[in-house]
Scaffold this active site. Structure first.
Site, PDB file in Angstrom:
ATOM      1  N   THR A 140      35.422  38.287  47.233  1.00  0.00           N
ATOM      2  CA  THR A 140      36.612  39.114  47.070  1.00  0.00           C
ATOM      3  C   THR A 140      36.507  40.379  47.917  1.00  0.00           C
ATOM      4  OG1 THR A 140      37.653  40.586  45.453  1.00  0.00           O
ATOM      5  CG2 THR A 140      35.426  39.938  44.973  1.00  0.00           C
ATOM      6  N   ASP A 141      37.654  40.983  48.227  1.00  0.00           N
ATOM      7  CA  ASP A 141      37.630  42.266  48.947  1.00  0.00           C
ATOM      8  C   ASP A 141      37.089  43.390  48.055  1.00  0.00           C
ATOM      9  OD1 ASP A 141      39.800  42.412  47.223  1.00  0.00           O
ATOM     10  OD2 ASP A 141      41.241  43.103  48.727  1.00  0.00           O
ATOM     11  N   GLU A 142      37.012  43.137  46.752  1.00  0.00           N
ATOM     12  CA  GLU A 142      36.619  44.209  45.833  1.00  0.00           C
ATOM     13  C   GLU A 142      35.163  44.643  45.988  1.00  0.00           C
ATOM     14  OE1 GLU A 142      38.130  43.869  41.808  1.00  0.00           O
ATOM     15  OE2 GLU A 142      39.495  42.310  42.485  1.00  0.00           O
ATOM     16  N   TYR A 165      32.590  43.315  37.527  1.00  0.00           N
ATOM     17  CA  TYR A 165      33.041  42.101  38.236  1.00  0.00           C
ATOM     18  C   TYR A 165      32.639  42.172  39.707  1.00  0.00           C
ATOM     19  CZ  TYR A 165      36.158  39.167  41.027  1.00  0.00           C
ATOM     20  OH  TYR A 165      36.656  38.285  41.963  1.00  0.00           O
ATOM     21  N   LYS A 169      29.929  39.962  41.932  1.00  0.00           N
ATOM     22  CA  LYS A 169      30.310  39.188  43.126  1.00  0.00           C
ATOM     23  C   LYS A 169      29.457  39.643  44.323  1.00  0.00           C
ATOM     24  CE  LYS A 169      33.150  36.553  43.714  1.00  0.00           C
ATOM     25  NZ  LYS A 169      33.113  35.058  43.602  1.00  0.00           N
TER      26      LYS A 169
HETATM   27  P1  NAD Z   1      39.645  31.621  37.736  1.00  0.00           P
HETATM   28  O1  NAD Z   1      39.098  32.519  36.682  1.00  0.00           O
HETATM   29  O2  NAD Z   1      41.049  31.160  37.650  1.00  0.00           O
HETATM   30  O3  NAD Z   1      38.732  30.317  37.851  1.00  0.00           O
HETATM   31  C1  NAD Z   1      37.328  30.355  37.788  1.00  0.00           C
HETATM   32  C2  NAD Z   1      36.855  28.964  37.402  1.00  0.00           C
HETATM   33  O4  NAD Z   1      35.410  28.964  37.398  1.00  0.00           O
HETATM   34  C3  NAD Z   1      37.294  28.526  36.013  1.00  0.00           C
HETATM   35  O5  NAD Z   1      37.882  27.245  36.070  1.00  0.00           O
HETATM   36  C4  NAD Z   1      36.004  28.520  35.195  1.00  0.00           C
HETATM   37  O6  NAD Z   1      35.989  27.498  34.191  1.00  0.00           O
HETATM   38  C5  NAD Z   1      34.964  28.248  36.269  1.00  0.00           C
HETATM   39  N1  NAD Z   1      33.622  28.752  35.914  1.00  0.00           N
HETATM   40  C6  NAD Z   1      33.298  29.983  35.431  1.00  0.00           C
HETATM   41  N2  NAD Z   1      31.973  30.060  35.243  1.00  0.00           N
HETATM   42  C7  NAD Z   1      31.452  28.867  35.631  1.00  0.00           C
HETATM   43  C8  NAD Z   1      30.133  28.339  35.689  1.00  0.00           C
HETATM   44  N3  NAD Z   1      29.067  29.066  35.288  1.00  0.00           N
HETATM   45  N4  NAD Z   1      29.949  27.085  36.164  1.00  0.00           N
HETATM   46  C9  NAD Z   1      31.012  26.336  36.567  1.00  0.00           C
HETATM   47  N5  NAD Z   1      32.283  26.770  36.506  1.00  0.00           N
HETATM   48  C10 NAD Z   1      32.495  28.026  36.059  1.00  0.00           C
HETATM   49  O7  NAD Z   1      39.386  32.377  39.113  1.00  0.00           O
HETATM   50  P2  NAD Z   1      40.185  32.341  40.499  1.00  0.00           P
HETATM   51  O8  NAD Z   1      41.185  33.422  40.494  1.00  0.00           O
HETATM   52  O9  NAD Z   1      40.596  30.948  40.776  1.00  0.00           O
HETATM   53  O10 NAD Z   1      39.032  32.764  41.498  1.00  0.00           O
HETATM   54  C11 NAD Z   1      38.191  31.781  42.115  1.00  0.00           C
HETATM   55  C12 NAD Z   1      37.200  32.483  43.037  1.00  0.00           C
HETATM   56  O11 NAD Z   1      37.893  33.235  44.031  1.00  0.00           O
HETATM   57  C13 NAD Z   1      36.285  33.467  42.316  1.00  0.00           C
HETATM   58  O12 NAD Z   1      34.996  33.353  42.873  1.00  0.00           O
HETATM   59  C14 NAD Z   1      36.895  34.826  42.624  1.00  0.00           C
HETATM   60  O13 NAD Z   1      35.918  35.830  42.604  1.00  0.00           O
HETATM   61  C15 NAD Z   1      37.447  34.588  44.015  1.00  0.00           C
HETATM   62  N6  NAD Z   1      38.596  35.437  44.387  1.00  0.00           N
HETATM   63  C16 NAD Z   1      39.692  35.531  43.578  1.00  0.00           C
HETATM   64  C17 NAD Z   1      40.798  36.312  43.975  1.00  0.00           C
HETATM   65  C18 NAD Z   1      42.052  36.401  43.118  1.00  0.00           C
HETATM   66  O14 NAD Z   1      42.949  37.176  43.453  1.00  0.00           O
HETATM   67  N7  NAD Z   1      42.200  35.634  42.064  1.00  0.00           N
HETATM   68  C19 NAD Z   1      40.750  37.005  45.177  1.00  0.00           C
HETATM   69  C20 NAD Z   1      39.611  36.888  45.983  1.00  0.00           C
HETATM   70  C21 NAD Z   1      38.549  36.100  45.578  1.00  0.00           C
END
Ligand code: NAD
Length: 368
Positions: A140-142, A165, A169
């Protein structure tokens, strides 16, 4: 756009989440022959997100925790993926304020164990397959901290995470980088800005606001509402991740952003204005916006320079924000049963992350 029919098996961790499931749908739509979806199915995981891909012969779901090194290694040996996208994570900033430990476990320990399983798997592969392997660590950009009104994050911006968080990350990214430098694991890391689109868990800003507005409840806006995020459609993010797997260089970092910087207030106004148009009730839903005490340590602004991703990966975002927002509102209106089913049991739109602040009417801003 590349057809993916010559790609071998692809493994996606966190595939039952918001972005993971969008990536799986995108991979299948673009012709990837076999996708293995791995997810532990925490509160945030939901198999219904994978229904479109789930029935296909080229798709398999495996319920596994990324911390389960033996289980993940056995799956890798069985499926022999050539590309692994790592998205499994705890992702909600407010939850990380309430309970950081789960974030350290899933994000830091989880990524470290996954990298170790991948290293052992890679070491067993014959030379040709070993060279083809690519691992995309999705961040993430965070991790870069908070910007003032000017400037953007670049690939060389030093890490400066502020929330549990983003700190977890950052730890995950450092483990991925260590496995590249120490063991030559072909891993690269991507950092995206705030994603939006269908199937997002309703603790995050846009679906939360829609859920509240559809119930006629106050729509919470943190602090003064002036915090700025850059919004990226989840399908643009998925295409960026695929481009990184195809053309990215191991050990490198790529940034994805939509180029749509908006204050949280203006995003909510645009969202609820669109709701007024698509589901008119005679009331202006924007009147439901209610300021609530700010999140502790709330980062002011995030924005990224996407020049390297454009140049080296041939990627650019193609979904215009207004269109993407409109399609997203329309999707939630068509899938109110999904929104209702998710909010019925596991999460009832209550406010999280209130350590040190007075609780307001509920809800929070997304990963970001
Ligand atoms: P989300 O919370 O919707 O999904 C996360 C998934 O990971 C869930 O299905 C959960 O069951 C699974 N999970 C959690 N812990 C686990 C473990 N120990 N083993 C296996 N599965 C596990 O999140 P998202 O918004 O889809 O984000 C996905 C990725 O993208 C993350 O790594 C997040 O940091 C990154 N990201 C998200 C955003 C955003 O705006 N949502 C932006 C940049 C990066």
């Amino acid at each position: 756009m590349d057809r993916l029919s010559r790609l071998g098996t692809v493994l996606v961790t966190g595939a039952a989440g918001f972005i993971g499931s969008a990536l799986v749908r995108r991979l299948k739509a673009r012709g990837a022959p076999r996708v293995v979806s791995l997810d532990a199915l925490t509160y945030a995981g939901d198999l219904s997100r994978l229904e479109e891909a789930g029935g296909e012969p080229g798709h398999r779901f495996a319920q596994l925790d990324v911390r389960d090194l033996d289980g993940v290694l056995a799956l890798l040996r069985e499926e022999r993926p050539t590309v692994v996208f790592h998205l499994a994570a705890e992702t909600h900033v407010d939850r990380s304020i309430d309970g950081p430990e789960a974030f350290v476990q899933a994000n830091v320990v989880g990524t470290a164990r996954l990298m170790e399983a991948l290293r052992r798997y890679r070491d067993e592969l014959p030379a040709g397959e070993r060279e083809r392997l690519r691992v995309v660590n999705v961040s993430t950009d965070e991790v870069y901290g908070s910007l003032g009104p000017e400037g953007v994050f670049t690939e060389s911006t030093p890490y400066d995470p502020r929330s549990p968080y983003s700190a977890s990350k950052a730890g995950a990214d450092h483990m991925a980088s260590a496995y590249f430098h120490t063991y030559g694991l072909p891993v690269l890391t991507t950092h995206a800005t705030n994603n939006y689109g269908p199937y997002q868990f309703p603790e995050k800003l846009l679906p939360l606001a829609l859920g509240k507005a559809l119930r006629g409840e106050p729509v919470p806006l943190y602090g003064t509402g002036e915090n700025v995020r850059d919004w990226l459609h989840v399908d643009d993010h998925a295409d960026g991740l695929i481009a990184a797997a195809l053309r990215g260089r191991p050990g490198e970092t790529y940034l994805f952003g939509g180029g749509n910087e908006r204050s949280n207030r203006s995003v909510l106004e645009a969202l609820l204005g669109t709701l007024n148009e698509l589901a008119p009730t005679g009331r202006d839903h924007r009147e439901l916006i209610t300021l609530v005490p700010d999140r502790p340590g709330h980062d002011f602004r995030y924005a990224v320079d996407t020049a390297k991703a454009r140049r080296e990966l041939g990627w650019r975002p193609v979904v215009p924000f207004e269109q993407g927002l409109r399609d997203t509102v329309a999707w939630y209106l068509e899938h109110r049963d999904w929104l209702d089913s998710v909010t019925r049991g596991r999460y009832r739109l209550e406010r999280l992350g209130t350590v040190g602040v007075a609780p307001g009417p509920g809800g929070g801003e997304g990963t970001a």
